[in-house]
Write a protein that holds these residues in place. Structure first.
Motif, PDB file in Angstrom:
ATOM      1  N   GLY A 170       0.787  -1.225   0.000  1.00 50.25           N
ATOM      2  CA  GLY A 170       0.000   0.000   0.000  1.00 50.25           C
ATOM      3  C   GLY A 170       0.817   1.273   0.000  1.00 50.25           C
ATOM      4  N   ALA A 171       2.124   1.192  -0.225  1.00 46.06           N
ATOM      5  CA  ALA A 171       2.941   2.407  -0.250  1.00 46.06           C
ATOM      6  C   ALA A 171       2.462   3.332  -1.367  1.00 46.06           C
ATOM      7  CB  ALA A 171       4.409   2.050  -0.450  1.00 46.06           C
ATOM      8  N   PRO A 172       2.229   4.619  -1.086  1.00 47.42           N
ATOM      9  CA  PRO A 172       1.685   5.507  -2.125  1.00 47.42           C
ATOM     10  C   PRO A 172       2.657   5.790  -3.265  1.00 47.42           C
ATOM     11  CG  PRO A 172       2.148   6.722  -0.100  1.00 47.42           C
ATOM     12  CD  PRO A 172       2.308   5.280   0.222  1.00 47.42           C
ATOM     13  N   VAL A 173       3.972   5.823  -2.964  1.00 45.34           N
ATOM     14  CA  VAL A 173       4.973   6.015  -4.010  1.00 45.34           C
ATOM     15  C   VAL A 173       6.088   4.996  -3.809  1.00 45.34           C
ATOM     16  CG1 VAL A 173       6.542   7.614  -5.177  1.00 45.34           C
ATOM     17  CG2 VAL A 173       4.473   8.502  -4.061  1.00 45.34           C
ATOM     18  N   LYS A 174       6.425   4.295  -4.879  1.00 41.45           N
ATOM     19  CA  LYS A 174       7.527   3.336  -4.853  1.00 41.45           C
ATOM     20  C   LYS A 174       8.571   3.798  -5.865  1.00 41.45           C
ATOM     21  CE  LYS A 174       4.085  -0.288  -3.979  1.00 41.45           C
ATOM     22  NZ  LYS A 174       3.505  -1.566  -4.450  1.00 41.45           N
ATOM     23  N   VAL A 175       9.830   3.682  -5.484  1.00 46.26           N
ATOM     24  CA  VAL A 175      10.915   4.190  -6.326  1.00 46.26           C
ATOM     25  C   VAL A 175      11.919   3.065  -6.577  1.00 46.26           C
ATOM     26  CG1 VAL A 175      12.738   5.929  -6.556  1.00 46.26           C
ATOM     27  CG2 VAL A 175      10.645   6.471  -5.281  1.00 46.26           C
ATOM     28  N   ALA A 176      12.310   2.899  -7.835  1.00 43.98           N
ATOM     29  CA  ALA A 176      13.390   1.974  -8.190  1.00 43.98           C
ATOM     30  C   ALA A 176      14.493   2.774  -8.866  1.00 43.98           C
ATOM     31  CB  ALA A 176      12.879   0.880  -9.122  1.00 43.98           C
ATOM     32  N   LEU A 177      15.743   2.424  -8.574  1.00 45.13           N
ATOM     33  CA  LEU A 177      16.892   3.113  -9.165  1.00 45.13           C
ATOM     34  C   LEU A 177      17.868   2.088  -9.720  1.00 45.13           C
ATOM     35  CD1 LEU A 177      16.326   4.520  -6.029  1.00 45.13           C
ATOM     36  CD2 LEU A 177      17.599   6.316  -7.199  1.00 45.13           C
ATOM     37  N   HIS A 178      18.579   2.499 -10.760  1.00 45.10           N
ATOM     38  CA  HIS A 178      19.692   1.711 -11.277  1.00 45.10           C
ATOM     39  C   HIS A 178      20.952   2.560 -11.133  1.00 45.10           C
ATOM     40  CE1 HIS A 178      22.101  -0.913 -13.856  1.00 45.10           C
ATOM     41  NE2 HIS A 178      22.568   0.203 -14.417  1.00 45.10           N
ATOM     42  N   HIS A 179      21.882   2.059 -10.333  1.00 44.19           N
ATOM     43  CA  HIS A 179      23.176   2.723 -10.179  1.00 44.19           C
ATOM     44  C   HIS A 179      24.230   1.814 -10.811  1.00 44.19           C
ATOM     45  CE1 HIS A 179      21.183   4.985  -6.730  1.00 44.19           C
ATOM     46  NE2 HIS A 179      21.690   5.948  -7.483  1.00 44.19           N
ATOM     47  N   GLY A 180      24.593   2.137 -12.043  1.00 44.59           N
ATOM     48  CA  GLY A 180      25.596   1.330 -12.732  1.00 44.59           C
ATOM     49  C   GLY A 180      26.978   1.948 -12.621  1.00 44.59           C
ATOM     50  N   PRO A 181      27.993   1.248 -13.090  1.00 51.32           N
ATOM     51  CA  PRO A 181      29.364   1.766 -13.041  1.00 51.32           C
ATOM     52  C   PRO A 181      29.484   3.093 -13.802  1.00 51.32           C
ATOM     53  CG  PRO A 181      29.343  -0.573 -13.595  1.00 51.32           C
ATOM     54  CD  PRO A 181      27.938  -0.102 -13.662  1.00 51.32           C
ATOM     55  N   GLY A 182      30.075   4.066 -13.154  1.00 52.95           N
ATOM     56  CA  GLY A 182      30.321   5.341 -13.819  1.00 52.95           C
ATOM     57  C   GLY A 182      29.180   6.320 -13.749  1.00 52.95           C
ATOM     58  N   GLY A 183      27.966   5.882 -13.399  1.00 51.19           N
ATOM     59  CA  GLY A 183      26.826   6.785 -13.298  1.00 51.19           C
ATOM     60  C   GLY A 183      26.459   7.376 -14.648  1.00 51.19           C
ATOM     61  N   GLY A 184      25.918   8.603 -14.616  1.00 53.52           N
ATOM     62  CA  GLY A 184      25.539   9.277 -15.852  1.00 53.52           C
ATOM     63  C   GLY A 184      24.536   8.484 -16.649  1.00 53.52           C
ATOM     64  N   GLU A 185      24.914   8.139 -17.880  1.00 51.87           N
ATOM     65  CA  GLU A 185      24.007   7.384 -18.736  1.00 51.87           C
ATOM     66  C   GLU A 185      23.779   5.975 -18.215  1.00 51.87           C
ATOM     67  OE1 GLU A 185      25.374   7.423 -22.703  1.00 51.87           O
ATOM     68  OE2 GLU A 185      25.089   9.577 -22.999  1.00 51.87           O
ATOM     69  N   ASN A 186      24.620   5.547 -17.299  1.00 59.58           N
ATOM     70  CA  ASN A 186      24.469   4.211 -16.724  1.00 59.58           C
ATOM     71  C   ASN A 186      23.713   4.283 -15.392  1.00 59.58           C
ATOM     72  OD1 ASN A 186      24.676   1.462 -16.738  1.00 59.58           O
ATOM     73  ND2 ASN A 186      26.759   1.406 -15.913  1.00 59.58           N
ATOM     74  N   SER A 187      22.814   5.246 -15.277  1.00 60.80           N
ATOM     75  CA  SER A 187      21.963   5.346 -14.084  1.00 60.80           C
ATOM     76  C   SER A 187      20.551   5.706 -14.550  1.00 60.80           C
ATOM     77  CB  SER A 187      22.492   6.405 -13.117  1.00 60.80           C
ATOM     78  OG  SER A 187      22.478   7.687 -13.702  1.00 60.80           O
ATOM     79  N   HIS A 188      19.574   5.335 -13.751  1.00 59.06           N
ATOM     80  CA  HIS A 188      18.181   5.564 -14.150  1.00 59.06           C
ATOM     81  C   HIS A 188      17.309   5.405 -12.912  1.00 59.06           C
ATOM     82  CE1 HIS A 188      14.846   6.003 -16.811  1.00 59.06           C
ATOM     83  NE2 HIS A 188      14.440   4.741 -16.755  1.00 59.06           N
ATOM     84  N   MET A 189      16.101   5.969 -12.951  1.00 60.04           N
ATOM     85  CA  MET A 189      15.129   5.741 -11.885  1.00 60.04           C
ATOM     86  C   MET A 189      13.717   5.832 -12.460  1.00 60.04           C
ATOM     87  SD  MET A 189      15.735   9.276  -9.707  1.00 60.04           S
ATOM     88  CE  MET A 189      14.893   8.655  -8.287  1.00 60.04           C
TER      89      MET A 189
END
Length: 280
Positions: free
Chosen positions: A101-120
């Motif tokens: 029942g959480a009103p907002v759920k967040v998923a993140l991708h933290h890949g090597p180097g960040g930048g284009e290799n990150s997402h949420m």
């Protein structure tokens, strides 16, 4: 500030109106131009802002609950499980640990180097939303699931606390004897010892229970713990006689009215009651 149902409805309507807007790296959504796009972290910041503040949200990628801290995928770094992150979200070690029942759920991708290799990406009031370079702002099955294996870190906004549970009903003060009742059975029903119940009610013979008799279930401090009716019943029981019977018959009236009805009329002003042993 909790994520109320009203704010969540406003937040989902706001994002629905912007579905199809392009992905814009470093961009933020506009309160007036629904075709203005944003990137993935701005989408999450806007969704959390809207869930918490509704129409009063801040149209920037900032966290007003934490001094307007700037929100990016890189700034939203992993913290220990159970700790609070941006917007008061709680970090978990896997998506299965997020309350349904959480009103907002967040998923993140933290890949090597960040930048284009990150997402949420997010789930808002049970709806998927994502802003990605190849898709723009999308919802439904076009958006990644919170449980998608691309995720490496997860958090959720807790639901507002519900109202406190109602207190248990107060135990009854009295019990009216029904056909077939026994003192032991009544005592067991209310967690009492039958001897205690007999003493409270001054029962000379516990085996003789008149149907319709009102039994007290607890010791009483006279008169604070008695209703008017209980006072009359108790006095009637103790007086045991015509006056006592009169008290019992007046059980539907106030104590003051009952006393006025039962006591002798007041003597005329200036007269004295007769001496019990005659004139002296």
């Amino acid at each position: 500030m909790p994520a109320t149902a009203t704010n969540l409805k406003w937040a989902t309507d706001m994002l629905d109106a912007r579905v199809g807007a392009p992905y814009v790296y470093g961009g933020v959504l506009s309160p007036t131009n629904t075709r203005q796009g944003c990137d993935c972290s701005a989408l999450a910041a806007h969704a959390l802002n809207a869930a918490l503040f509704g129409p009063a949200m801040t149209w920037q990628r900032v966290d007003p609950t934490n001094g307007n801290a700037w929100i990016t995928t890189e700034s939203w770094r992993p913290i220990r499980t159970g700790q609070r992150g941006p917007f008061g979200t709680i970090t978990v070690s896997q998506p299965a640990d997020i309350p349904a029942g959480a009103p907002v759920k967040v998923a993140l991708h933290h890949g090597p180097g960040g930048g284009e290799n990150s997402h949420m990406w997010i789930e808002l009031a049970g709806r998927r939303f994502e802003s990605a370079g190849s898709k723009g702002l999308v919802t439904g099955n076009r958006a990644l699931s919170i449980a998608d294996p691309y995720g490496t870190d997860w958090a959720y906004l807790p639901a507002p606390a519900g109202p406190p549970p109602a207190p248990p009903p107060a135990p009854p003060h009295t019990y009216t004897v029904s056909p077939g009742d026994t003192l032991g059975g009544i005592a067991s029903r209310y967690g009492l010892d039958w001897r205690q119940l007999a003493r409270i009610n001054a029962l000379a013979d516990p085996d003789q229970l008149a149907v319709g008799r009102v039994l007290f279930l607890a010791e009483r401090r006279w008169p604070d713990d008695y209703t008017d009716r209980e006072l009359l019943i108790d006095i009637a029981r103790q007086l045991r006689g015509p006056i006592g019977e009169g008290w019992a018959q007046l059980g539907g009236r106030s104590v003051v009215d009952a006393m006025g009805a039962l006591l002798p009329p007041a003597l005329p002003h200036g007269t004295s009651p007769p001496h019990p042993e005659g004139d002296i």
